[in-house]
Design an enzyme around this catalytic site. Structure first.
Site, short mmCIF file in Angstrom:
data_model
loop_
_atom_site.label_atom_id
_atom_site.label_comp_id
_atom_site.label_asym_id
_atom_site.label_seq_id
_atom_site.Cartn_x
_atom_site.Cartn_y
_atom_site.Cartn_z
N ASP A 376 36.16 92.65 25.66
CA ASP A 376 36.38 93.84 24.84
C ASP A 376 36.36 95.14 25.63
OD1 ASP A 376 36.76 92.44 22.48
OD2 ASP A 376 34.62 92.35 22.05
N TYR A 461 36.65 92.50 14.59
CA TYR A 461 35.19 92.53 14.54
C TYR A 461 34.65 93.95 14.66
CZ TYR A 461 33.41 87.80 14.15
OH TYR A 461 33.03 86.58 13.67
N HIS A 510 33.68 80.29 17.53
CA HIS A 510 33.77 81.18 18.68
C HIS A 510 32.38 81.60 19.13
CE1 HIS A 510 33.89 83.61 15.00
NE2 HIS A 510 33.24 84.54 15.67
N GLU A 562 16.49 86.95 44.88
CA GLU A 562 17.41 87.04 43.74
C GLU A 562 17.72 85.67 43.15
OE1 GLU A 562 19.95 91.10 44.80
OE2 GLU A 562 20.74 89.13 45.39
N ASN A 655 22.88 87.20 45.89
CA ASN A 655 23.03 86.64 47.24
C ASN A 655 21.68 86.47 47.93
OD1 ASN A 655 22.52 89.33 47.57
ND2 ASN A 655 24.45 89.82 48.61
N LEU A 664 15.14 97.66 41.49
CA LEU A 664 15.72 96.46 40.88
C LEU A 664 16.47 96.80 39.61
CD1 LEU A 664 12.64 94.04 41.23
CD2 LEU A 664 14.54 94.39 42.83
#
Length: 753
Positions: A376, A461, A510, A562, A655, A664
């Protein structure tokens, strides 16, 4: 009867007469209008929040004039531009780098230059492409720089550009020409000549990079109601990649389970009697499936939200203050609502909280439905946030704010009253206790919340985006889905993909998945990620050593990389996940904010899918990464039309870098599986269709900060509960016995359509 008795009776009679006169005089008289008082909280911010403010219409105009005069190429207004033209696709705020902003906000540094980000489509050149320029300084631009390669590693191929309104108009014209080749079929199947059929796009547009071939689904269009519930069974595949509209072609036709090479072939089979036709009757608007017209006259009005002494929040430019909260708000025309510099009691908790993307992924046995994966942001979550209806979309007395955008036009547009702000009484205690032992008392506090809301209409929607700020220091983010379901024509084994909701209508199953960026700065920029959860440990009871006890045990862990902090969608994850500061509270615990997700997401697209990387953020319910200026968003407006070679692939953000004592970002996915059913007609209701997350203080404070609220109530057995000075609830009869200030109802939401 003595004189004293006579005087007493006379006094009582006079008092009675006086009371009756007062009643008669007041009968029919309207209560006095509520007198608004200014919010107690003083605003001393001095315009700093404007560093995050959306562009004004005047600034947008200046950017357009600058580009028209300084690029050395002819620019056609995007509302009229052909694919072979050059045009300005959009102009939005270029948000300054975080380091620059913090130097300005916290370190007394210079205000960052105000700049715009302009997206241009260059179709009239040997190497057609999409280019992004940063233009500044505003309000009087004097420079521009191409940032496309810096952001994306190269030029953006032209086929990735979002489809413009003009391109849709040209596609519709092609479809109408093709429909004229099947007049008898259309008359039989649909009582139509084709001109009164609505045409709905699907996306993505093909199966490989460079494709621009789209299935379009046709519906009966009945004025004043949603055509989405009235498919006629006809769908067409159009190739519209060529820069020259005259070379576009209709490649395939689908009807009622069969595929044809052209509308002419479809007509020939109908005439030959070899085509099974489902004959659909057109109905009137008040009889049609999905009509939203009222079926009964209005009843007495329901409860009304109002503030007897006026709003207790303050809105200054793009900044809101409320009972210790301070928030800067804005709207990206593509990705939607964005908040910055969220502070509580003067301390920054969140630097950025913004919606990134919303996807809807469908299933069907019709080609349009089975291939639909709407991203969207490419259509414009913020752009299509229209005017809110006072008293229904938001409380009648809410504060309504206009939003401006420049997309597919050289002229700014305004969606009036498209964002609302209000204090909400949830009719639920934030906290309470009734003591019935030792001493007798009651203590409590109403759960009053500041709400920032906008609603986007994305084709069928409607998404209600809420950001809520609680007296406990918690932030709540929530989205509800409503509006019309998307449907397919029911044929064959259609109910393997949804439920029948009309005579020939299949409500297709959906997914709705949404993605948010949360740049938390908990007691400073440097945070670590901590998890807390429970275990049972089996021990012998220490007082006799003869019995065993299953004792709850707290498991604490600090995640260091991570990869550890990427939690797969729908997989178990620690119940407590917190951004922790190295600083401690009074009780020697790290000052932290907990992320609590409320979601019922469906399954993510398999990673084997050729387009999965374009929505790879959906792999994770939560992923925490080191913040990087070159990773500002998890998605891109260019991913929709080339999901096979995504311009932004979120998976690349993860990564395995260290995340201990770093700046963060939390990336949060929420969503739900929707299998449409009869009760989704006419519209999906918001009940049960809401998901989101909380940011909750976890040892951030030394106690619940709401204890300082002036709304707190305490009653004891030793006091008079009706005394206004000790109990704010007792003050309501005199302070709230007034008529609310209700502005005249007005709605101009259809003006920009």
């Amino acid at each position: 009867m003595n004189m004293k008795t006579v005087l007493i009776l006379l006094g009582l009679a006079l008092a009675t007469i006086f009371a009756l006169v007062c009643v008669l005089l007041s009968r029919g008289r309207a209560p006095s209008i509520c007198q608004h008082l200014p919010p107690e909280q003083e605003d001393t911010e001095d315009g700093q929040s404007l560093v995050f403010a959306d562009l004004t219409p005047e600034e947008m105009v200046q950017v357009v004039r600058y580009l028209q005069g300084n690029l050395g190429v002819q620019l056609v207004d995007a509302s009229r531009a052909k694919p072979s033209d050059n045009c300005i696709a959009s102009v939005d705020l270029q948000v300054p780098a975080k380091a620059e902003v913090l130097r300005f906000l916290d370190g007394g540094g210079a205000r960052p230059p105000r700049e715009a980000l302009a997206v241009l489509y260059f179709g009239n050149q040997p190497d057609p492409n999409v280019t992004e320029y940063v233009v500044g300084p505003l309000p009087t631009p004097g420079y521009h720089r191409d940032v496309t390669v810096q952001k994306y590693g190269g030029k953006v191929p032209y086929h990735r550009r979002p489809v413009t309104g003009k391109e849709y108009m040209d596609v519709n014209a092609l479809i109408q020409r093709e429909l004229k080749k099947a007049p008898r079929f259309l008359a039989a199947c649909c009582e139509s000549d084709g001109t009164d059929l609505a045409i709905l796009t699907t996306a993505p547009r093909g199966f490989k990079s460079g494709d621009r071939t789209t299935w379009f689904v046709l519906f009966h269009d009945v004025a004043g109601t949603g055509y989405y519930l009235l498919p006629v069974g006809l769908e067409v595949l159009v190739e519209h990649r060529d820069l020259h509209v005259s070379r576009w072609q209709l490649r395939k036709v689908f009807y009622n389970g069969r595929y044809f090479a052209s509308t002419r072939d479809l007509e020939q089979e109908f005439v030959a009697g070899t085509l099974e036709v489902i004959r659909l009757k057109k109905t009137q608007a008040d009889e049609v499936l999905g009509s939203m017209r009222p079926r009964h006259p209005p009843d007495s009005p329901g409860p009304l939200h109002f503030e007897p002494q006026g709003p207790r929040y303050r809105v200054t430019d793009n900044r809101i203050t409320f009972q210790g909260w301070s928030i800067s708000f804005g709207m990206n025309p593509n990705s939607g609502p964005r908040l910055f510099d969220i502070r509580y009691r003067g301390e920054r908790i969140v630097y950025e909280l913004s919606l990134q993307e919303a996807i809807a992924l469908y299933g069907s046995n019709c080609p349009g439905g089975m291939s639909t994966r709407y991203l969207d942001g490419s259509f414009g979550i913020g752009r299509f946030a229209y005017e809110l209806v006072r008293g229904l979309d938001c409380p009648y007395t809410a504060t309504y704010v206009d939003r401006h955008y420049l997309v597919e036009s050289d002229t700014p547009k305004t969606n009036q009253n498209s964002l609302c702000i209000f204090e909400h009484d949830s009719a639920l205690p934030l906290r309470r206790h009734f003591s019935d032992s030792q001493s007798f008392y009651y203590g409590g506090l109403r759960k009053n919340t500041l709400v920032i809301r906008t609603i986007s209409t994305l084709i069928n929607y409607d998404y209600i985006w809420d950001f809520m700020f609680h007296g406990s220091g918690a932030v709540e983010v929530r989205v509800h889905a409503t509006g019309y379901i998307s449907t397919s024509f029911l044929h064959g084994q259609g109910t393997d993909y949804g439920n029948k909701v009309g005579p020939h209508t299949l409500g297709t199953m959906h997914l709705h998945h949404m993605h948010y960026k949360v740049d938390l700065d908990v007691d400073g920029q440097l945070n670590s990620l901590e998890t807390h959860d429970m275990e049972y440990e089996l021990i012998k009871d220490p007082w006799s050593m003869q019995n065993t006890i299953e004792r709850l045990h707290l498991r604490r862990e600090t995640l260091e990389r991570e990869d550890e902090a990427a939690f797969p969608l729908n997989a178990p994850m620690p119940r407590y996940v917190s951004f922790a500061s190295p600083n401690l509270n009074k009780w020697r615990h790290p000052r932290s904010y907990r992320i609590q997700i409320v979601s019922f997401a469906g399954k993510h697209l398999p990673t084997s899918s050729s387009m999965e990387r374009s929505i790879s953020w959906g792999r994770y319910q939560l992923a925490v990464t080191r913040r990087k200026e070159e990773e500002p968003t998890s998605s891109s407006i260019y991913n929709q039309n080339d999901p096979w070679t995504p311009t932004v692939a979120f998976a690349d953000f993860i990564n395995n870098e260290t995340i201990t004592n770093e700046d963060l970002v939390a990336w949060i996915s929420v969503g739900f599986l929707h299998i449409p059913h009869a009760e989704d007609v006419p519209n999906t209701v918001t009940v049960g269709n809401g998901v989101g997350f909380f940011l909750r203080p976890y040892n951030y404070f030394d106690e619940d900060p709401s204890v300082d609220s002036p709304d707190s109530v305490y009653l004891s057995s030793e006091q008079d509960p009706g005394a206004c000075g000790a109990n704010p609830l007792a003050c309501l009869p005199p302070t709230a016995a007034c008529a609310p200030r209700l502005p005249p109802f007005h709605y101009g939401g259809f003006l920009n359509l």
